[in-house]
Structure formats: C-alpha cells, structure tokens
Design an enzyme around this catalytic site. Structure first.
Site, PDB file in Angstrom:
ATOM      1  N   HIS A   2       7.583  -2.361   2.142  1.00 15.00           N
ATOM      2  CA  HIS A   2       7.420  -0.903   2.048  1.00 15.00           C
ATOM      3  C   HIS A   2       8.755  -0.169   1.867  1.00 15.00           C
ATOM      4  O   HIS A   2       8.918   0.649   0.977  1.00 15.00           O
ATOM      5  CB  HIS A   2       6.727  -0.346   3.299  1.00 15.00           C
ATOM      6  CG  HIS A   2       5.396  -0.978   3.597  1.00 15.00           C
ATOM      7  ND1 HIS A   2       4.528  -1.387   2.621  1.00 15.00           N
ATOM      8  CD2 HIS A   2       4.771  -1.254   4.774  1.00 15.00           C
ATOM      9  CE1 HIS A   2       3.426  -1.890   3.190  1.00 15.00           C
ATOM     10  NE2 HIS A   2       3.561  -1.829   4.499  1.00 15.00           N
TER      11      HIS A   2
ATOM     12  N   HIS B  90       0.818  -1.219   0.000  1.00 12.64           N
ATOM     13  CA  HIS B  90       0.000   0.000   0.000  1.00 12.64           C
ATOM     14  C   HIS B  90       0.849   1.266   0.000  1.00 12.64           C
ATOM     15  O   HIS B  90       0.368   2.331  -0.359  1.00 12.64           O
ATOM     16  CB  HIS B  90      -1.035  -0.013   1.129  1.00 12.64           C
ATOM     17  CG  HIS B  90      -0.504   0.329   2.484  1.00 12.64           C
ATOM     18  ND1 HIS B  90       0.118  -0.580   3.290  1.00 12.64           N
ATOM     19  CD2 HIS B  90      -0.505   1.492   3.181  1.00 12.64           C
ATOM     20  CE1 HIS B  90       0.474   0.006   4.421  1.00 12.64           C
ATOM     21  NE2 HIS B  90       0.108   1.273   4.385  1.00 12.64           N
TER      22      HIS B  90
ATOM     23  N   GLU C 205       6.511   4.723  13.676  1.00  7.31           N
ATOM     24  CA  GLU C 205       5.125   4.637  14.152  1.00  7.31           C
ATOM     25  C   GLU C 205       5.082   4.802  15.659  1.00  7.31           C
ATOM     26  O   GLU C 205       5.997   4.368  16.354  1.00  7.31           O
ATOM     27  CB  GLU C 205       4.524   3.278  13.793  1.00  7.31           C
ATOM     28  CG  GLU C 205       4.442   3.033  12.313  1.00  7.31           C
ATOM     29  CD  GLU C 205       3.746   1.713  12.015  1.00  7.31           C
ATOM     30  OE1 GLU C 205       2.531   1.738  11.787  1.00  7.31           O
ATOM     31  OE2 GLU C 205       4.412   0.673  12.037  1.00  7.31           O
TER      32      GLU C 205
HETATM   33  C1  BG6 Z   1       1.368  -2.416   7.385  1.00  2.67           C
HETATM   34  C2  BG6 Z   1       2.016  -3.138   8.527  1.00  2.67           C
HETATM   35  O1  BG6 Z   1       1.740  -2.982   6.161  1.00  2.67           O
HETATM   36  O2  BG6 Z   1       1.759  -1.053   7.400  1.00  2.67           O
HETATM   37  C3  BG6 Z   1       1.678  -2.479   9.853  1.00  2.67           C
HETATM   38  O3  BG6 Z   1       1.596  -4.494   8.541  1.00  2.67           O
HETATM   39  C4  BG6 Z   1       1.973  -1.007   9.803  1.00  2.67           C
HETATM   40  O4  BG6 Z   1       2.401  -3.089  10.925  1.00  2.67           O
HETATM   41  C5  BG6 Z   1       1.361  -0.356   8.572  1.00  2.67           C
HETATM   42  O5  BG6 Z   1       1.439  -0.411  10.971  1.00  2.67           O
HETATM   43  C6  BG6 Z   1       1.796   1.076   8.415  1.00  2.67           C
HETATM   44  O6  BG6 Z   1       1.062   1.680   7.373  1.00  2.67           O
HETATM   45  P1  BG6 Z   1       0.900   3.255   7.301  1.00  2.67           P
HETATM   46  O7  BG6 Z   1       0.172   3.485   6.019  1.00  2.67           O
HETATM   47  O8  BG6 Z   1       0.126   3.649   8.517  1.00  2.67           O
HETATM   48  O9  BG6 Z   1       2.284   3.812   7.299  1.00  2.67           O
END
Ligand code: BG6
Length: 487
Positions: free
Chosen positions: A237, A175, A213
C-alpha cells in the site's frame, strides 16, 4: 451496455476478507445493476457448507453491514451465492469435480478465480484448476496481497501462477489503488497544470505518507506474526502511494504506460542497507494502553487462542521509513512512510510539504502543505498562509483551501473493492500490480527485513493509543521536521 455474465470463484470464500470486503462490495455492484442476472459467486473453502448454509452465513454476517433498501435485491444477491467444499491439495477430489460440473457449459463466460487464501497456496490452486481443465481463455486470476514474504518467494509464486496463466490474465490486487482519492491523485497531478512546475526537489521539502489505524490485531496473530507492518502495509500500500506521488507523467492513461512509470520509481528507490537500516527505519510494537476510551491489551496479550511466541515478540505493528527516490526530480527529498496499529486515529493521508519562503518579511510564516486525505472524509487541502484579521501587527495563520469530496459530490464514494472487482470483470488491469512492480518493491524491502531479522533487537514498545514509538519522531526530528498529526 449490459454487464457480461461471469462466474466469480473465490478461494477462501468464507474467510475474513470475503465476509468483510468482497461480498459487501459485490452486493453494492449488484444493487447498482452492474452484475448480469446470470452472474454467480462461488465460494470455495474447507468449510463443508452447502449453498443454503453459506447463504445463511452471509445473511447473518453481511446483511447488517450493507444498506438494504430493497429486500428483493438482497434476495437476488443471496441467490447468486454458492459454496463448494474443497480439500486443498488433498486426496479428495470431489470438490474440484463439483466445481467443474458447475462451470461446464459456461466456458464462454468471464471466469474469475479470486485467490483470497494465503499466498503459499496460490501455485497449488492454479495447478489444480489446470489439472481439472477449468482454465479457459476467458479466465482471469486475482491474487491477494501480500504476494509472498520476500523477493524469492514472490518470484516463486509469480513463476507458479505464470506457468498456468498469462501475465495479462493475472490481477495482483492492492486495494489502496482502488480508493477514490488515490485515483484522484493521478487526476490532480495530470489533469491540472499548476502543480507540475513545482512538483520536484526545488519546491518540495519532503513527503509524508501515513496509514494510521486504531484497530489492533485480535484474532489475527497467526497471520500477523509472519507478516508484520512492513510486509502487510509498506511493501504494497505505502509504496504504491509513493509511486503515484513520485511517478513521471505517463503518455497515456493506460495499463502499461502507468505501470511503466510506477516501476521506474520503485527501481529508483535508494537501497537502505547495512547500518543505514538502523538510521532510516523504525519498528514498534504496541503494549497495553487506552484506545477509543477503552483499556486494550498489548500485541502479545491479544486474545488469539494461542500463546505468543518468540516470533510474536519480534514482529512490528508499527513501521516508519525514510525513503529517497534517486532521480533528477526527487534527489534529496525524503519520503517518510509510516503505518501502525492501535494509533490514536484512523486516517490515511499523503502530505506534500513545500519549502518555506526564501525570505520572510512577516514573523511566523510556515511552509505550505498539500494534504491528500484518503480516508476517512476524503479530500484535498492546501494549507496556505493568511493574515489573521485585525488592525494590529500582521499576524499569520495557516488556513486550508479545502476540497471535501462528500460536500462537492453527492454520489456515494464506492469502496475500493467495488471498483477493483468491476475492473477485473471488465478486464481492466491498470489498477493492479504488474509482476515487475511487485518484485521491485520486494527488492527494496528485502534488505530491511534481513537486517531487522539479523539484529536480534526487539521492536520499540509504544502504548496503544499513542502515535508510535519515540524513534519515529526522531526519524524526522533529526532534520527539524515533524509528522503531520490528525488534529
Ligand atoms: C490490509 C491489511 O491490506 O489493509 C490490514 O492486511 C489493514 O492489516 C488494511 O488493516 C487496511 O485497509 P484500509 O482500507 O482499512 O486502510
């Protein structure tokens, strides 16, 4: 152009991802008129719910999380929702038959199977779909990350899914690729001429990629114990972001051209093996501390309904790596990757730090930094040196040339999942990972995981609310560099 009718079938449809991300994103698409009136969303789970139960659950859990300006739109959205209970791989085939009956007569529609369930179930689901004759030429399948837990399992899953679906039908989601600023990185690099001449090891000192995070992992230990930060965030990511920073200019903005260039970057990553793993990687696990003004428990004491195990003690909630891309453009430029839970701030960014001036005639000069902020407050900043106003000695100060998307564009920034779901529905796989990309990423990650697992040492502790273990600072400090921290 009118959106095409589609059936979107979500396995794991009542799970966390579905409730927190997929359904809110689909609601936004509906609200913007991007779903045809006939489009249906069919959640599959073991849950034993009927359509009315599921709609009630979504009404209770999702409604408060999305902007509702017109109740009719919300009702219309709820009306698209269905639920089918399924016994995954078990004897009871009633669920599959019910799904078959719902889809019968709609073979011409775009049919999307979204697998938001654990990766070990992907092959099984695909075989069941094939067995009950639900895979049509207009079908697509979406695979959630992480795809497997190492190269061997990723290959196995790819083989299993590939036996039923063509590569062109398979959408491996990451994503981060749907985030607005991530796509903007491509525009910044390839729709502006000024960066390209300096986008290389002659001008760039190093690159930092951070996904920080503040959340911990309450209630997620079952998943997280077996993932850890390296599998959960870095393999996908962070490596995808690295690819977009490091890739060569593609000749076209199309699915294969872009993914061809990304895969070359992954193949050029210098392997980190044996004793180097200790030098170039850091793992940490949060202990109790203060986060967001509250006392929070450490990873091992997160409320989870189960006691922590030996695996829990070994899993990393923080990872940092010094990577290197071995090619003409990047040789010698470190790419520092870092991600952690329970850090002091939530932000994701890419920092490109340029080399310092070759000879400074002023005291106090500092190198330029280009900061691409993915979230929150998406934007781009170029830190340049300026003279502080005043009649005395020349004093320098880094000041940002700053682009804030929120200030410059008034349109709402869509969530990553909205963009990606629409891409699946319209059949554009550019922002999805190709098989060779996922496998190349695992090929680089595998030796690090192997060494960590063989080691027997525990991750370095860091108190919740702090920016990772001491080792992460030493990783850069050894060469006189520091992490760019949120102010
Ligand atoms: C997900 C992970 O792919 O991405 C999570 O499994 C993580 O652990 C999340 O919290 C973070 O996504 P974003 O969009 O909030 O940075």
């Amino acid at each position: 152009e009118l959106p095409q009718s589609a059936d979107l079938i979500v396995f794991g449809g009542t799970g966390d991802l579905s409730m927190r991300k997929l359904l809110p994103a689909l609601y936004h698409c509906d609200r913007d008129g991007r779903l045809s009136p006939e489009t249906r969303i069919i959640a599959m789970s073991r849950g034993g719910l009927d359509d009315a139960d599921f709609r009630g659950k979504v009404d209770a859990q999702v409604r408060g999380a999305v902007p509702i300006d017109d109740l009719n739109v919300w009702e219309r959205f709820l009306g698209r929702l269905h639920h089918v209970s399924v016994d995954i791989g078990g004897e009871d085939t009633a669920g599959w038959e019910r799904l078959g009956a719902m889809l019968a007569g709609h073979e011409q529609r775009t049919r999307v199977f979204y697998l938001a369930s654990p990766p070990m179930t992907f092959g099984l689901f695909c075989r069941q779909l094939e067995r009950v004759g639900l895979v049509t030429p207009a079908s697509r399948v979406v695979l959630e990350k992480p795809l497997g837990r190492d190269l061997a399992s990723a290959r196995r899953i790819n083989d299993e899914v590939g036996a039923i679906f063509d590569e062109r039908q398979i959408h491996r989601i990451d994503h981060y690729l749907g985030k607005e600023t991530v796509q903007n990185l491509l525009v910044l690099r390839f729709a502006n001429a000024f960066l390209e001449p300096i986008w290389n090891s002659l001008w760039i000192d190093h690159v930092q990629i951070t996904a920080s995070e503040t959340v911990g992992t309450p209630g997620r230990r079952g998943y997280y114990d077996h993932a850890g930060a390296l599998r959960d965030m870095v393999q996908n990511h962070l490596l995808q972001l690295l690819c977009l920073v490091a890739m060569e200019p593609p000749s076209r903005n199309d699915r294969e051209a872009i993914r061809d260039e990304k895969v070359k970057v992954l193949q050029a990553l210098r392997p980190i093996v044996g004793g180097e793993v200790d030098r170039f990687t850091v793992r940490g696990q949060y202990t109790a501390g203060e986060s967001g003004g509250e006392q929070v428990p450490g990873y091992l004491d997160e409320p989870d309904g189960t006691a922590p195990t030996e695996t829990s003690r070994r899993v990393e909630t923080f990872a940092a790596i010094r990577a290197e891309v071995k090619n003409w453009r990047w040789a010698g430029v470190p790419f520092y990757l870092r991600t952690g839970k329970r850090m002091p701030h939530r932000y994701s960014e890419i920092v490109v730090q340029f080399k310092d001036v070759p000879h400074s005639i002023f005291p106090g000069s500092a190198p330029n930094r280009l900061v691409l902020r993915l979230q929150p407050s998406e934007g781009i900043q170029l830190h340049i040196m300026a003279k502080e106003p005043g009649a005395g000695e020349v004093a320098l100060k880094p000041v940002p040339l700053s682009l804030s998307f929120a200030e410059t564009f008034t349109t709402r920034v869509p969530e990553a999942y909205e963009r990606l779901l629409m891409d699946v529905l319209t059949g554009n796989p550019t922002l999805f990972m190709r098989r060779d990309e996922v496998e190349a990423a695992w090929r680089w990650i595998d030796p690090i995981l192997g060494e960590w697992e063989a080691h027997g040492t525990l991750p370095e502790p860091y108190p919740a609310g702090t920016s990772g273990p001491a080792g992460a600072h030493e990783l850069l400090g050894r060469s006189g560099r520091t992490w760019h921290e949120e102010a």
